[in-house]
Design an enzyme around this catalytic site. Sequence first.
Site, PDB file in Angstrom:
ATOM      1  N   CYS A 195     -18.138  16.598 -36.006  1.00 33.64           N
ATOM      2  CA  CYS A 195     -17.442  17.889 -36.292  1.00 33.64           C
ATOM      3  C   CYS A 195     -16.372  18.120 -35.272  1.00 33.64           C
ATOM      4  CB  CYS A 195     -18.381  19.273 -36.223  1.00 33.64           C
ATOM      5  SG  CYS A 195     -19.731  19.109 -37.097  1.00 33.64           S
TER       6      CYS A 195
ATOM      7  N   CYS B 143     -22.202  18.717 -32.751  1.00 31.89           N
ATOM      8  CA  CYS B 143     -22.036  17.780 -33.488  1.00 31.89           C
ATOM      9  C   CYS B 143     -20.757  17.045 -33.295  1.00 31.89           C
ATOM     10  CB  CYS B 143     -21.805  18.692 -35.123  1.00 31.89           C
ATOM     11  SG  CYS B 143     -21.256  17.561 -36.411  1.00 31.89           S
TER      12      CYS B 143
END
Length: 114
Positions: A38, A35
């Site tokens: 993230c 991600c």
Amino acid sequence: MKQIVNDLETREEFKELVQGNLDKVIILKASATWCGPCKRIKDGFMQLFNSLPDNVIFVDLDIDEADDIASFLKIKKVPTMMNFVQGRPMDVLASGNMDEVKMFFDKTRTHLAF
């Protein structure tokens, strides 16, 4: 010293952690190694977490390794942050926007005096 938990895999382990720490605020961040958002918020998130008092536990949840917990919490998007106060979920943020992450931490601070 602040507690960071990153080895939970099942909803039962998560429930035990929450129920065993009703006197603490628990912040969960659900993310994944793949991600991008993230990764972008990771350092800022940790700075904000480290600025909190010691009665806060950080649960770092990789949704691919702990899919049972992610399913239990109905996490649909990463990164997702949640806080739990006295065992109950209070605030949820599903965003990789650092300004929104800061607002999430501001809300979390309001729960620290419960």
